[in-house]
Design a protein around this motif. Structure first.
Motif, PDB file in Angstrom:
ATOM      1  N   ASP A  72      27.398  63.375 -22.977  1.00  0.00           N
ATOM      2  CA  ASP A  72      27.670  61.510 -23.081  1.00  0.00           C
ATOM      3  C   ASP A  72      29.477  60.926 -22.957  1.00  0.00           C
ATOM      4  O   ASP A  72      30.569  62.460 -23.390  1.00  0.00           O
ATOM      5  CB  ASP A  72      27.671  61.213 -24.135  1.00  0.00           C
ATOM      6  CG  ASP A  72      26.107  61.209 -23.959  1.00  0.00           C
ATOM      7  OD1 ASP A  72      25.143  60.852 -23.522  1.00  0.00           O
ATOM      8  OD2 ASP A  72      25.639  61.266 -25.685  1.00  0.00           O
ATOM      9  N   THR A 129      28.869  60.969 -29.427  1.00  0.00           N
ATOM     10  CA  THR A 129      26.937  61.779 -28.703  1.00  0.00           C
ATOM     11  C   THR A 129      26.076  62.142 -30.110  1.00  0.00           C
ATOM     12  O   THR A 129      26.946  62.426 -31.404  1.00  0.00           O
ATOM     13  CB  THR A 129      27.618  62.476 -28.288  1.00  0.00           C
ATOM     14  OG1 THR A 129      26.791  63.434 -26.804  1.00  0.00           O
ATOM     15  CG2 THR A 129      28.421  63.522 -28.123  1.00  0.00           C
ATOM     16  N   ASP A 147      22.298  57.169 -17.069  1.00  0.00           N
ATOM     17  CA  ASP A 147      22.674  56.218 -18.035  1.00  0.00           C
ATOM     18  C   ASP A 147      23.962  55.310 -18.024  1.00  0.00           C
ATOM     19  O   ASP A 147      24.915  56.240 -17.556  1.00  0.00           O
ATOM     20  CB  ASP A 147      21.999  56.320 -19.155  1.00  0.00           C
ATOM     21  CG  ASP A 147      21.649  54.517 -20.804  1.00  0.00           C
ATOM     22  OD1 ASP A 147      20.671  54.458 -19.091  1.00  0.00           O
ATOM     23  OD2 ASP A 147      21.439  54.866 -20.750  1.00  0.00           O
ATOM     24  N   SER A 195      30.921  66.008 -25.625  1.00  0.00           N
ATOM     25  CA  SER A 195      31.107  64.712 -24.912  1.00  0.00           C
ATOM     26  C   SER A 195      31.910  65.011 -23.949  1.00  0.00           C
ATOM     27  O   SER A 195      32.742  66.261 -24.028  1.00  0.00           O
ATOM     28  CB  SER A 195      31.255  63.820 -25.785  1.00  0.00           C
ATOM     29  OG  SER A 195      32.598  64.233 -26.719  1.00  0.00           O
ATOM     30  N   MET A 235      29.572  53.723 -21.024  1.00  0.00           N
ATOM     31  CA  MET A 235      29.428  55.588 -21.302  1.00  0.00           C
ATOM     32  C   MET A 235      28.524  55.698 -20.135  1.00  0.00           C
ATOM     33  O   MET A 235      27.612  55.519 -20.064  1.00  0.00           O
ATOM     34  CB  MET A 235      28.700  55.281 -23.017  1.00  0.00           C
ATOM     35  CG  MET A 235      30.248  55.336 -23.833  1.00  0.00           C
ATOM     36  SD  MET A 235      30.786  56.209 -24.255  1.00  0.00           S
ATOM     37  CE  MET A 235      29.737  57.649 -24.165  1.00  0.00           C
ATOM     38  N   LYS A 280      25.608  58.506 -19.002  1.00  0.00           N
ATOM     39  CA  LYS A 280      25.438  59.948 -19.346  1.00  0.00           C
ATOM     40  C   LYS A 280      24.946  60.451 -17.911  1.00  0.00           C
ATOM     41  O   LYS A 280      24.772  60.597 -17.497  1.00  0.00           O
ATOM     42  CB  LYS A 280      23.711  60.115 -20.168  1.00  0.00           C
ATOM     43  CG  LYS A 280      23.288  60.875 -20.281  1.00  0.00           C
ATOM     44  CD  LYS A 280      21.769  61.212 -20.475  1.00  0.00           C
ATOM     45  CE  LYS A 280      21.685  60.301 -22.430  1.00  0.00           C
ATOM     46  NZ  LYS A 280      22.130  61.399 -23.291  1.00  0.00           N
ATOM     47  N   ASP A 317      31.508  52.934 -29.601  1.00  0.00           N
ATOM     48  CA  ASP A 317      31.029  54.736 -28.534  1.00  0.00           C
ATOM     49  C   ASP A 317      32.604  55.025 -28.692  1.00  0.00           C
ATOM     50  O   ASP A 317      32.649  57.013 -28.363  1.00  0.00           O
ATOM     51  CB  ASP A 317      30.512  54.529 -27.092  1.00  0.00           C
ATOM     52  CG  ASP A 317      30.017  53.199 -26.940  1.00  0.00           C
ATOM     53  OD1 ASP A 317      28.520  54.101 -27.514  1.00  0.00           O
ATOM     54  OD2 ASP A 317      29.289  51.994 -26.395  1.00  0.00           O
TER      55      ASP A 317
END
Length: 481
Positions: free
Chosen positions: A450, A310, A416, A369, A432, A434, A290
């Motif tokens: 993100d 992202t 998330d 992001s 990570m 959200k 990520d």
């Protein structure tokens, strides 16, 4: 802003940190007026005089220099609070002595000590030649170690003395030094070589007056600013670094105490410079699940940035660009309006390659992001109108601690969660997230980000979807489409 806030002696922890970029901190605005004799021990050095002519010569210099006793002691007082800035003073035609200093009015822009010294000397030499002043003294921290070396001290290990560079209208230019040594948390001053015990004590026992403005003559250091043809405000800064951003990736404590992370970044940049190494091998050191380590390699500039991957993008109108001079104008903070609604500042990871687009195109589509510096649980509070924040409340504002880095303080809702790892061996662990930063009933992803958070930078252990969190975050972005 206090006198020269850019030349601070690092503490022991900072001295032991090896980073690929310089790290600097800004001090408090207040100028301290310490009682020097309570902290400083003066060690007299009795000069050896062979005959009366030499003794008279030494006394003549002392009689001239002692008019600057206030500023010698002021320089010591600044040092005792961790400020190693050059200062100066001059003698007017009527014999009055006044101070002169460069003042930092914009925390994003300063001048190097070399430039400051050069400018001070040039100014005073011109005024001395024109007959506007009778003498001057410039005080700065030098490498002098009883060896005649009055070169400016640029590193903590070079700090050996306060050098007084003087010029009187009836004599040649000269330099004398006040050597000192660091002993644990204390500083011991040895006294000016060539001055007697009594002469040194008379200078060192000078008392500063509380509340007195010793620098009635100031030059304000301002960030250069202009507006280009596209109507975008262009400002310059020259004190920024990426140290906090990397602290967000590796964990601040880890990054400060473990040299392996800084070493990894330097080795990765060196690896990416080698044309013979194939892209797949380079990707092992720069591409992770990520996070991407984005490298900029050229003959003039090398850089490496963490980039959080992202797909979240939005329409953005550029209003201002603050470009970083200290990295050859290859990094910046971009500010403007997103979705024609809310203000947004971010660090563009593609600035070096897309600088022309940022300068000329007002309307852009950018991905946004974040890198979370600190994450904590949010506790509800009452708004000024008495409304109590509920579980859907979200908000952000420019960071109070890092206002000029595109950083925000935020209250967000976790939509998330995914565990993730960084580096080939997976030794850097985090999540990570959200995060919803603006709640808009008509558009679920009005402003969601993100964001990566290192587990070491969390102040609690268990993350759950739907919880409210608060913290500080570096926003970053790049042009898409």
């Amino acid at each position: 802003m206090g006198i020269f806030d850019f030349f601070k002696k690092k503490n022991n922890r900072q001295e032991n940190v090896s980073t690929p970029v310089q790290q600097q901190e800004m001090p408090e605005e207040k100028i301290a007026e310490e009682k020097v004799e309570e902290i400083v021990e003066t060690i007299p050095e009795m000069p050896v005089q062979s005959h009366a002519v030499e003794e008279k010569k030494v006394n003549e210099l002392y009689e001239k220099v002692k008019i600057y006793s206030d500023y010698i002691v002021y320089s010591i007082a600044l040092q005792l609070r961790g400020d190693f800035a050059p200062i100066s003073a001059f003698e007017k035609e009527n014999g009055e002595v006044e101070g002169f200093a460069y003042m930092v009015t914009d925390p994003t822009y300063g001048l190097s000590p070399q430039v400051v010294l050069s400018n001070m000397k040039e100014k005073f030499e011109r005024e001395l030649k024109e007959g506007k002043i009778k003498s001057y003294a410039v005080l700065y921290h030098s490498q002098f170690n009883d060896d005649g070396n009055h070169a400016l001290a640029m590193n903590p290990e070079d700090l050996k003395a306060i050098t007084l560079s003087y010029h009187f209208n009836d004599s040649e230019e000269g330099k004398i030094a006040l050597p000192y040594v660091f002993e644990n948390e204390n500083v011991t001053f040895k006294g000016f070589a060539g001055f007697s015990h009594e002469e040194n004590n008379e200078i060192m026992n000078t008392q500063l007056v509380d509340g007195k403005d010793y620098f009635t003559n100031k030059y304000e250091i301002k960030s250069p600013e202009s507006t280009n043809e596209a109507g975008i405000i262009l400002k310059k800064s020259n004190v920024h670094s990426l140290a906090n951003m990397w602290g967000g990736i590796f964990g601040f404590q880890n990054f400060q105490t473990q040299e392996k992370f800084a070493q990894y970044l330097m080795e990765t940049m060196a690896l990416c410079r080698v044309d013979e190494i194939d892209a797949e091998e380079k990707a092992k050191h720069t591409e992770f699940g990520d996070i991407k380590f984005r490298t900029i390699i050229s003959d003039d500039f090398n850089g490496i940035y963490p980039e959080v991957k992202t797909n979240f993008s939005l329409d953005f109108e550029t209003k201002e660009i603050r470009e970083w001079e200290n990295v050859d104008h290859n990094e910046a903070i971009v500010g403007g309006v997103a979705r024609d609604t809310f203000g947004l500042w971010f660090f563009p990871t593609d600035y070096a390659e897309n600088k022309n687009k940022y300068f000329t195109q007002n309307k852009l589509n950018v991905t946004i992001s974040g890198i979370v510096f600190v994450l904590d649980l949010h506790e509800s509070f009452d708004l000024p109108d008495g409304t109590k924040t509920d579980e859907e409340f979200t908000a952000y504002k420019p960071s109070q601690d890092l206002p000029d880095y595109g950083c925000i303080d935020f209250i967000g809702k976790v939509l998330d969660i995914k565990e993730t790892e960084v580096l080939e061996d997976g030794s850097v662990k985090g999540y990570m997230l959200k995060l919803r930063l603006i709640t808009n009933p008509e558009m679920e992803d009005f402003f969601t980000v993100d964001a990566f958070v290192n587990k070491e930078n969390m102040r609690f252990e268990t993350l759950t979807v739907g919880m409210q969190v608060a913290g500080a975050m570096q926003l970053q972005g790049k042009i898409t489409g």
